[in-house]
Structure formats: structure tokens, C-alpha cells
Write an enzyme that holds these catalytic residues in place. Structure first.
Site, mmCIF file in Angstrom:
data_model
loop_
_atom_site.group_PDB
_atom_site.id
_atom_site.type_symbol
_atom_site.label_atom_id
_atom_site.label_comp_id
_atom_site.label_asym_id
_atom_site.label_seq_id
_atom_site.Cartn_x
_atom_site.Cartn_y
_atom_site.Cartn_z
ATOM 1 N N GLY A 49 2.190 0.149 7.171
ATOM 2 C CA GLY A 49 1.165 -0.778 7.077
ATOM 3 C C GLY A 49 -0.003 -0.851 7.963
ATOM 4 N N GLN A 50 -0.758 -1.595 7.557
ATOM 5 C CA GLN A 50 -2.222 -1.626 8.336
ATOM 6 C C GLN A 50 -2.067 -1.994 9.987
ATOM 7 O OE1 GLN A 50 -5.852 -2.971 6.483
ATOM 8 N NE2 GLN A 50 -4.464 -4.440 5.551
ATOM 9 N N LEU A 51 -1.320 -2.959 10.067
ATOM 10 C CA LEU A 51 -0.993 -3.477 11.486
ATOM 11 C C LEU A 51 -0.195 -2.415 12.543
ATOM 12 C CD1 LEU A 51 -1.485 -5.401 13.755
ATOM 13 C CD2 LEU A 51 0.094 -6.781 12.794
ATOM 14 N N ASP A 109 15.151 -0.977 6.058
ATOM 15 C CA ASP A 109 14.748 -1.650 4.737
ATOM 16 C C ASP A 109 14.992 -2.981 4.872
ATOM 17 O OD1 ASP A 109 14.316 -2.439 2.248
ATOM 18 O OD2 ASP A 109 15.511 -1.168 1.327
ATOM 19 N N THR A 153 2.916 -8.444 1.229
ATOM 20 C CA THR A 153 1.535 -8.764 1.446
ATOM 21 C C THR A 153 0.700 -8.900 0.142
ATOM 22 O OG1 THR A 153 0.975 -6.791 2.122
ATOM 23 C CG2 THR A 153 1.518 -8.165 3.816
ATOM 24 N N ASP A 200 -2.877 -17.008 7.661
ATOM 25 C CA ASP A 200 -3.680 -18.275 7.385
ATOM 26 C C ASP A 200 -3.276 -19.098 6.031
ATOM 27 O OD1 ASP A 200 -4.727 -16.152 5.785
ATOM 28 O OD2 ASP A 200 -6.676 -16.878 5.719
ATOM 29 N N TYR A 206 3.321 -16.520 -1.472
ATOM 30 C CA TYR A 206 3.470 -15.775 -0.479
ATOM 31 C C TYR A 206 3.060 -16.473 0.809
ATOM 32 C CZ TYR A 206 0.604 -13.041 3.352
ATOM 33 O OH TYR A 206 0.366 -12.582 4.486
ATOM 34 N N TRP A 229 -7.185 -12.249 6.465
ATOM 35 C CA TRP A 229 -8.383 -11.320 5.888
ATOM 36 C C TRP A 229 -8.006 -9.906 6.675
ATOM 37 C CZ3 TRP A 229 -13.638 -13.523 4.097
ATOM 38 C CH2 TRP A 229 -13.384 -14.627 3.368
HETATM 39 N N1 LIG Z 1 -3.239 -8.117 4.790
HETATM 40 C C1 LIG Z 1 -3.789 -9.264 5.077
HETATM 41 O O1 LIG Z 1 -5.073 -9.536 4.570
HETATM 42 C C2 LIG Z 1 -2.899 -10.230 6.010
HETATM 43 C C3 LIG Z 1 -3.596 -11.724 6.001
HETATM 44 C C4 LIG Z 1 -2.901 -12.497 6.788
HETATM 45 C C5 LIG Z 1 -1.885 -12.445 7.358
HETATM 46 N N2 LIG Z 1 -1.298 -11.001 7.183
HETATM 47 C C6 LIG Z 1 0.104 -10.489 7.911
HETATM 48 O O2 LIG Z 1 -0.090 -9.554 8.841
HETATM 49 C C7 LIG Z 1 0.990 -8.712 8.812
HETATM 50 C C8 LIG Z 1 0.739 -7.303 8.746
HETATM 51 O O3 LIG Z 1 0.061 -7.205 7.523
HETATM 52 P P1 LIG Z 1 -0.479 -5.999 6.947
HETATM 53 O O4 LIG Z 1 -1.803 -5.862 6.440
HETATM 54 O O5 LIG Z 1 -0.545 -4.649 8.067
HETATM 55 O O6 LIG Z 1 0.298 -5.393 5.801
HETATM 56 P P2 LIG Z 1 0.732 -4.117 4.886
HETATM 57 O O7 LIG Z 1 -0.287 -3.058 5.343
HETATM 58 O O8 LIG Z 1 0.745 -4.424 3.428
HETATM 59 O O9 LIG Z 1 2.097 -3.608 5.699
HETATM 60 C C9 LIG Z 1 3.197 -4.221 5.324
HETATM 61 C C10 LIG Z 1 4.320 -3.088 5.545
HETATM 62 O O10 LIG Z 1 5.544 -3.994 5.482
HETATM 63 C C11 LIG Z 1 6.325 -3.025 4.665
HETATM 64 N N3 LIG Z 1 7.577 -3.445 4.069
HETATM 65 C C12 LIG Z 1 7.417 -4.295 2.787
HETATM 66 N N4 LIG Z 1 8.492 -4.254 2.207
HETATM 67 C C13 LIG Z 1 9.443 -3.575 3.147
HETATM 68 C C14 LIG Z 1 10.812 -3.519 3.201
HETATM 69 N N5 LIG Z 1 11.741 -4.049 2.134
HETATM 70 N N6 LIG Z 1 11.334 -2.988 4.237
HETATM 71 C C15 LIG Z 1 10.752 -2.676 5.336
HETATM 72 N N7 LIG Z 1 9.363 -2.804 5.281
HETATM 73 C C16 LIG Z 1 8.721 -3.452 4.322
HETATM 74 C C17 LIG Z 1 5.537 -2.054 4.013
HETATM 75 O O11 LIG Z 1 6.033 -0.996 3.649
HETATM 76 P P3 LIG Z 1 5.555 0.300 2.662
HETATM 77 O O12 LIG Z 1 4.438 0.786 3.354
HETATM 78 O O13 LIG Z 1 6.505 1.254 2.567
HETATM 79 O O14 LIG Z 1 5.320 -0.389 1.230
HETATM 80 C C18 LIG Z 1 4.163 -2.099 4.723
HETATM 81 O O15 LIG Z 1 4.093 -0.968 5.180
HETATM 82 C C19 LIG Z 1 2.074 -9.385 7.954
HETATM 83 O O16 LIG Z 1 2.766 -10.203 8.257
HETATM 84 C C20 LIG Z 1 1.222 -10.018 6.792
HETATM 85 O O17 LIG Z 1 1.834 -10.825 6.338
HETATM 86 C C21 LIG Z 1 -1.838 -9.778 6.422
#
Ligand SMILES: NC(=O)c1ccc[n+]([C@@H]2O[C@H](COP(=O)([O-])OP(=O)(O)OC[C@H]3O[C@@H](n4cnc5c(N)ncnc54)[C@H](OP(=O)(O)O)[C@@H]3O)[C@@H](O)[C@H]2O)c1
Length: 299
Positions: free
Chosen positions: A10-12, A47, A74, A114, A137, A163
Site C-alpha cells: 500500500g501507499q504508506l 491475510d 481503503t 478523518d 468505511y 487524503w
Molecule cells: N488513502 C487515503 O486517502 C487514506 C485517508 C485516510 C486514512 N487512510 C488510512 O491510512 C492507512 C494507509 O492507507 P494507504 O493509502 O496506504 O492504503 P492502501 O494504499 O489502500 O493500502 C492498504 C493496503 O492494505 C492491504 N490489504 C487490504 N486487504 C488486505 C487483507 N485482506 N490482508 C492483508 N492486507 C490487506 C492492501 O493490500 P493489496 O495491495 O494486496 O490490495 C494494501 O496494500 C489505512 O489505514 C487507511 O485507512 C488512508
């Protein structure tokens, strides 16, 4: 210290890996010269969609000192239909991770959103403000926060962010860059206000917090995003300006852009607590956007 990072694709997760790699392939040392050994896992290794898988992973690996949970469901619109899956990943898996961390005496750093707020406030949200999520969500992420706090009243932290964008995966910045190249004009929502977060900045803040050793015993919530107050429309305009894309951006209302999940109007968050507690620097959104776009241009 053995540190487990979930959501490695994921991004983070990728942004944390990027910083660790940039610091050299040797293990990271903190201020007290303690060696940190990072292990990054994705769904292939851990997983989160099943209780058995989670137990299997931890039963077959050595104990960790810190678990950083970057994994989440997400996709905000998809979550409206895939409620059960969103609840499993954003709530039940977090609850299970908290139980495991508690048994292992590991610190749990969990990322939230947020979107736990309804967005009706006219001032930046404080950590003490009452959450009231308006989509699946947000509801599942709040349930995850609550379960974690209940199981781990100490030795955990919740960082709410907003965001998020980066060089990796799908995000608003990359979508705008792609659409801007294809179209002469784009309509972008101008009545949702918030602050973008460059994932590298958040990753850096998390690593600083680990290095500075969180002396706080009680489990606390912190807010983190870049500095600034903008709409998606402002964000899009700045993206095109930085890459010199001549695509006209037109402001539209949320009503004119219906989505399956409702979006909160104003999710600005007050970041004073994290900045004060951990002396974490918070960059201006334009500065960080520039950094990300410079990297994207080089790719
Ligand atoms: N993106 C935003 O705008 C945003 C905003 C506010 C808060 N956040 C929070 O910030 C955190 C990081 O977000 P991000 O943007 O890095 O999210 P992201 O890019 O969507 O990455 C999330 C990761 O979770 C993994 N995941 C999903 N289902 C899974 C499962 N069943 N088992 C194991 N891994 C699984 C995904 O794996 P795959 O790559 O294999 O799908 C993905 O790599 C999250 O907690 C999110 O809720 C994000």
C-alpha cells in the site's frame, strides 16, 4: 527491536520501506543505538481477511516489539457494498491484532482516518471531538479504533490521517495527472475541505515516533496530515500547475458528483497534539506535493 509492518504494497507501507531503504540497507538504529529489524508483510504473508490466517501467521513467527498496521480496506465506495469485508479488515482484524500485540507485549501503531468524522464542524477536528462517521468505511475504521482502545488501554497509538497520496498505487494526484493528459477540461468537487497527506511525510513521522521512543503509556489518538486547508478543486489546480498541464479545472458541488458513499464536507484536523508530543515537523501541503510530483516526473 523487531518491527512488523502490514500493508507492504500500500501507499504508506511502501513509503515506510522507501525511507528504510534510503537510509541504507543496514538495519535502522535509533537514538539509543538500538537496532531495528523491519519485516514488511502483504496479504500474501499475512491475510487479514480471516481470523485463522492471522493466528497462523503469529503462531509461526517470533514475537514482535512493534506492529505498525498500515493495511486497510481503503476503497470508500466499494466498502458500501462489501460491508462484511470492510468490517473484517478495518475492525475485526484490528481487534485481533490488538489481542495479539497485547499478549506479545508489542506496541501497536494503527492508522485510522478523518472519515470517522461527519464533516459538519466549522473548525479543525481535535482528537477529543466526537466521531460520527457517515459511510461504511468510516464506521468500520471507527469500530477498529474502539476495539483497539478497549483491548489495549496502554501501549498502542492511533494516528488518524487524511487524503493520502504518494508515488505508489492509486490516488488523487496520479488520477489527476492521467486525466489531465487526456482531457481539456475536468470538473472537480470544491465543497469538500481537508488537508492532503504525502505518505512519505506520514511514514517519516511514524519512524520518528519509534526512534524518539513514545514514553506515553496510555493509548492515545493523534491527528496527522500536511498543513493547509484546501478543497479537491484547489488540489487539482495545484497539481496541473506543477506539471504544466493545460487542463481547465471547473469547480462543482458534491451534489453534482454523486458517489455510492457519502463524503464528509470538512475534515480538517488539528495536528497540535502529535507535533507537541513527538516534536514531529509538519510540512505545508504545497511543498510536499511538489516533492511527490518531482519524483513522479523522474519516473
Ligand atoms: N488513502 C487515503 O486517502 C487514506 C485517508 C485516510 C486514512 N487512510 C488510512 O491510512 C492507512 C494507509 O492507507 P494507504 O493509502 O496506504 O492504503 P492502501 O494504499 O489502500 O493500502 C492498504 C493496503 O492494505 C492491504 N490489504 C487490504 N486487504 C488486505 C487483507 N485482506 N490482508 C492483508 N492486507 C490487506 C492492501 O493490500 P493489496 O495491495 O494486496 O490490495 C494494501 O496494500 C489505512 O489505514 C487507511 O485507512 C488512508
Amino acid at each position: 527491536m523487531r518491527i512488523l509492518v502490514t500493508g507492504k504494497n500500500g501507499q504508506l507501507g511502501k513509503s515506510i520501506q522507501k525511507i528504510i531503504n534510503e537510509q541504507g540497507n543496514s538495519p535502522r538504529s535509533n537514538n539509543e543505538q538500538q537496532v531495528n529489524d523491519f519485516l514488511f508483510v502483504g496479504r500474501e504473508e499475512l491475510d487479514l481477511s480471516s481470523e485463522n490466517n492471522i493466528n497462523y501467521y503469529f503462531n509461526n513467527n517470533d514475537k514482535f516489539d512493534i506492529i505498525i498496521n498500515c493495511a486497510a480496506c481503503t476503497q470508500v465506495d466499494k466498502a458500501e457494498k462489501e460491508t462484511e469485508l470492510a468490517n473484517q479488515i478495518n475492525h475485526l482484524a484490528v481487534k485481533q491484532l490488538a489481542s495479539i500485540a497485547s499478549k506479545q507485549k508489542a506496541k501497536l501503531i494503527h492508522i485510522s482516518t478523518d472519515y470517522v468524522f461527519d464533516g459538519d464542524s466549522n473548525k479543525p477536528y481535535l482528537e477529543t471531538d466526537k466521531p460520527n462517521p457517515i459511510n461504511v468505511y468510516g464506521k468500520t475504521k471507527l469500530a477498529g479504533e474502539k476495539a483497539l482502545q478497549e483491548i489495549m488501554p496502554t501501549n498502542a497509538m492511533i494516528i488518524r490521517t487524511s487524503w493520502v497520496y504518494s508515488e505508489y498505487g492509486n490516488n488523487f494526484v496520479k488520477t489527476m495527472l492521467n486525466l489531465g493528459k487526456e482531457r481539456d477540461e475536468l470538473n472537480v468537487v470544491s465543497d469538500q475541505i481537508g488537508s492532503p497527506t504525502y505518505a512519505t511525510d506520514l511514514a517519516g513521522a511514524i519512524l520518528e515516533i519509534i526512534d524518539n521512543k513514545d514514553k506515553k503509556q496510555s493509548t492515545e489518538i493523534y491527528h496527522y496530515s500536511n498543513e493547509g486547508e484546501i478543497s479537491w478543486y484547489d488540489f487539482a489546480k495545484e497539481i496541473f500547475e506543477l506539471v504544466d498541464i493545460r487542463c481547465a479545472v471547473k469547480p462543482i458541488t458534491t451534489q453534482q458528483y454523486p458517489t455510492p458513499a457519502r463524503r464528509p464536507k470538512n475534515t480538517l484536523m488539528n495536528k497540535a497534539k502529535i507535533a507537541k508530543t513527538f516534536s514531529v515537523g509538519i510540512s505545508d501541503w504545497k511543498e510536499s506535493l511538489n516533492t511527490c510530483i518531482t519524483i513522479l516526473k523522474e519516473q
